[in-house]
Scaffold this active site. Sequence first.
Site, PDB file in Angstrom:
ATOM      1  N   HIS A  58       0.493  -1.236   0.075  1.00 47.52           N
ATOM      2  CA  HIS A  58       0.530   0.650   0.081  1.00 47.52           C
ATOM      3  C   HIS A  58       1.246   1.097   0.094  1.00 47.52           C
ATOM      4  O   HIS A  58       2.081   1.237   0.578  1.00 47.52           O
ATOM      5  CB  HIS A  58      -0.944   0.060   1.210  1.00 47.52           C
ATOM      6  CG  HIS A  58      -0.262  -0.172   2.288  1.00 47.52           C
ATOM      7  ND1 HIS A  58       0.368  -1.172   3.259  1.00 47.52           N
ATOM      8  CD2 HIS A  58       0.302   1.073   3.318  1.00 47.52           C
ATOM      9  CE1 HIS A  58       1.159  -0.574   4.265  1.00 47.52           C
ATOM     10  NE2 HIS A  58       0.785   0.876   4.560  1.00 47.52           N
ATOM     11  N   ARG A 106       7.140  -8.809  15.583  1.00 38.77           N
ATOM     12  CA  ARG A 106       8.154  -7.861  15.422  1.00 38.77           C
ATOM     13  C   ARG A 106       6.491  -6.318  16.371  1.00 38.77           C
ATOM     14  O   ARG A 106       5.515  -6.626  16.033  1.00 38.77           O
ATOM     15  CB  ARG A 106       8.040  -7.973  13.736  1.00 38.77           C
ATOM     16  CG  ARG A 106       7.986  -6.802  13.540  1.00 38.77           C
ATOM     17  CD  ARG A 106       8.598  -6.862  11.660  1.00 38.77           C
ATOM     18  NE  ARG A 106       8.821  -5.206  11.453  1.00 38.77           N
ATOM     19  CZ  ARG A 106       8.561  -4.704  10.496  1.00 38.77           C
ATOM     20  NH1 ARG A 106       7.373  -4.589  10.789  1.00 38.77           N
ATOM     21  NH2 ARG A 106       8.767  -3.007  10.441  1.00 38.77           N
ATOM     22  N   HIS A 163       4.718  -0.020  -0.143  1.00 36.49           N
ATOM     23  CA  HIS A 163       5.476  -0.545   1.452  1.00 36.49           C
ATOM     24  C   HIS A 163       4.855  -1.831   1.390  1.00 36.49           C
ATOM     25  O   HIS A 163       3.452  -1.924   1.142  1.00 36.49           O
ATOM     26  CB  HIS A 163       6.126  -0.031   2.003  1.00 36.49           C
ATOM     27  CG  HIS A 163       5.442   1.050   2.355  1.00 36.49           C
ATOM     28  ND1 HIS A 163       4.729   1.903   2.537  1.00 36.49           N
ATOM     29  CD2 HIS A 163       4.480   1.242   3.955  1.00 36.49           C
ATOM     30  CE1 HIS A 163       3.751   2.518   2.824  1.00 36.49           C
ATOM     31  NE2 HIS A 163       4.067   1.952   4.056  1.00 36.49           N
ATOM     32  N   ASP A 177       1.424   5.141   1.482  1.00 35.92           N
ATOM     33  CA  ASP A 177      -0.439   5.980   3.048  1.00 35.92           C
ATOM     34  C   ASP A 177      -0.665   7.224   2.132  1.00 35.92           C
ATOM     35  O   ASP A 177       0.181   7.776   1.868  1.00 35.92           O
ATOM     36  CB  ASP A 177       1.401   6.702   4.063  1.00 35.92           C
ATOM     37  CG  ASP A 177       1.784   4.536   4.523  1.00 35.92           C
ATOM     38  OD1 ASP A 177       1.718   3.880   4.324  1.00 35.92           O
ATOM     39  OD2 ASP A 177       2.752   5.694   5.743  1.00 35.92           O
TER      40      ASP A 177
HETATM   41  O1  LIG Z   1       4.977  -2.505  10.375  1.00 37.54           O
HETATM   42  C1  LIG Z   1       5.744  -1.608   9.257  1.00 37.54           C
HETATM   43  O2  LIG Z   1       6.978  -1.782   8.906  1.00 37.54           O
HETATM   44  C2  LIG Z   1       4.484  -0.869   8.055  1.00 37.54           C
HETATM   45  C3  LIG Z   1       3.338  -0.240   8.338  1.00 37.54           C
HETATM   46  C4  LIG Z   1       2.384   0.583   7.777  1.00 37.54           C
HETATM   47  O3  LIG Z   1       2.679   0.349   6.584  1.00 37.54           O
HETATM   48  C5  LIG Z   1       2.239   1.104   8.326  1.00 37.54           C
HETATM   49  O4  LIG Z   1       1.300   1.069   8.858  1.00 37.54           O
HETATM   50  O5  LIG Z   1       1.737   2.085   7.088  1.00 37.54           O
HETATM   51 FE   LIG Z   2       2.456   1.978   5.288  1.00 41.34          FE
END
Ligand SMILES: O=C(O)CCC(=O)C(=O)O
Ligand SMILES: [Fe+2]
Length: 355
Positions: A228, A295, A285, A230
């Site tokens: 996605h 994680r 990403h 942001d």
């Molecule tokens: O957890 C991650 O590394 C990515 C999180 C992410 O892309 C988001 O919360 O929009």
């Molecule tokens: Fe994100």
Amino acid sequence: MNSVSESYKNNPLHLKHIIPLDFKTALKLPDSHAWTLPDHPMADPLTHAAVPVIDLGGPQAATLIRQACEKWGAFQVTNHGIPIKLLNQVEFQTRRLFALPANQKLLAGRSPEDFTGYGLPRISTFFSKLMWTEGFTILGSPLDHARQLWPHEYDHINFCQVMVEYQKELKGLAEKILGLMFRSLGLTQEDIAWFKPKYGCKSPQGVLQLNSYPVCPDPNRAMGLAPHTDSSLLTSLYQGNTSGLQVYRDNVGWVPVHPVSGALVVIVGDLMQITCNGRFKSALHRALVNNTRHRISTAYFYGPPQDVKISPSVKLTDHDHPILYRPVTWREYLDAKATHFNKAIELIRYDASSC
Ligand SMILES: O=C(O)CCC(=O)C(=O)O
Ligand SMILES: [Fe+2]
């Protein structure tokens, strides 16, 4: 009301896209969470450089940020001024929250038309398979939801203090980085006057998202967070020391963003791409999971003040670079994203014939 909460009220979700699995009891990957991977190739680590790591206090910071935003849409920052002690406290409190029993976390569950509290990622609705993740979204004070999780004050007070302090620090950092981004493109304070919050306007311009990716029994077939971009102007992400984040580059593939001790990852968001008339590209990403480590990541989405129309800066347009996007508020953009997901940005693009 904040732009994000308004948009979410208008686009309610189905419960199956809100309530996470009880990961502690899942010894095998359920079919509901089994993805067909990979959809894109991994970059060859021998031939392709990594996402740049930039010293925010260095003399070249603005230039390096511009280059990173043009090439990657993402970079890591060190020397960012957020104390490591605070980052450790944030990670500790986040782990404490997600370690609660599933039924207790659901006491702070997000309602279908709201967006704060505990639940699955908002983008779950666009995929037939569910993601191996759970999240907790905070706008301003998390007190109401924290009370649902921990009724006694001595159990929730530290969580709330840490999260409020963290948002304050992240807001300051986002403003600083945004300032450097604009300066690197030759834009002055007047060019981006909209970016300063209006006097007396107290509504937060940022949303804090706590992400948890539990240990996964079959990580090669699971997806932590699906690809996605942001919707923010920019996102600052802390991923502790567990890898999983990847950024996609055209003609290269998925590139892992390896954790650098104490560093934050900065990701260019869609609204920044619009403001820069496409000079900076929002980064596609995703997050993968693993079978040994739980994680945690925390993402802070920073956006423009409510009701401010974002549009490409005229200084970045000329005969060879015609204006690409229509003016849009964060709220309008989130509505488009809630319906059209990763195609939203194309929808606000002027088509070639109208330029
Ligand atoms: O957890 C991650 O590394 C990515 C999180 C992410 O892309 C988001 O919360 O929009
Ligand atoms: Fe994100």
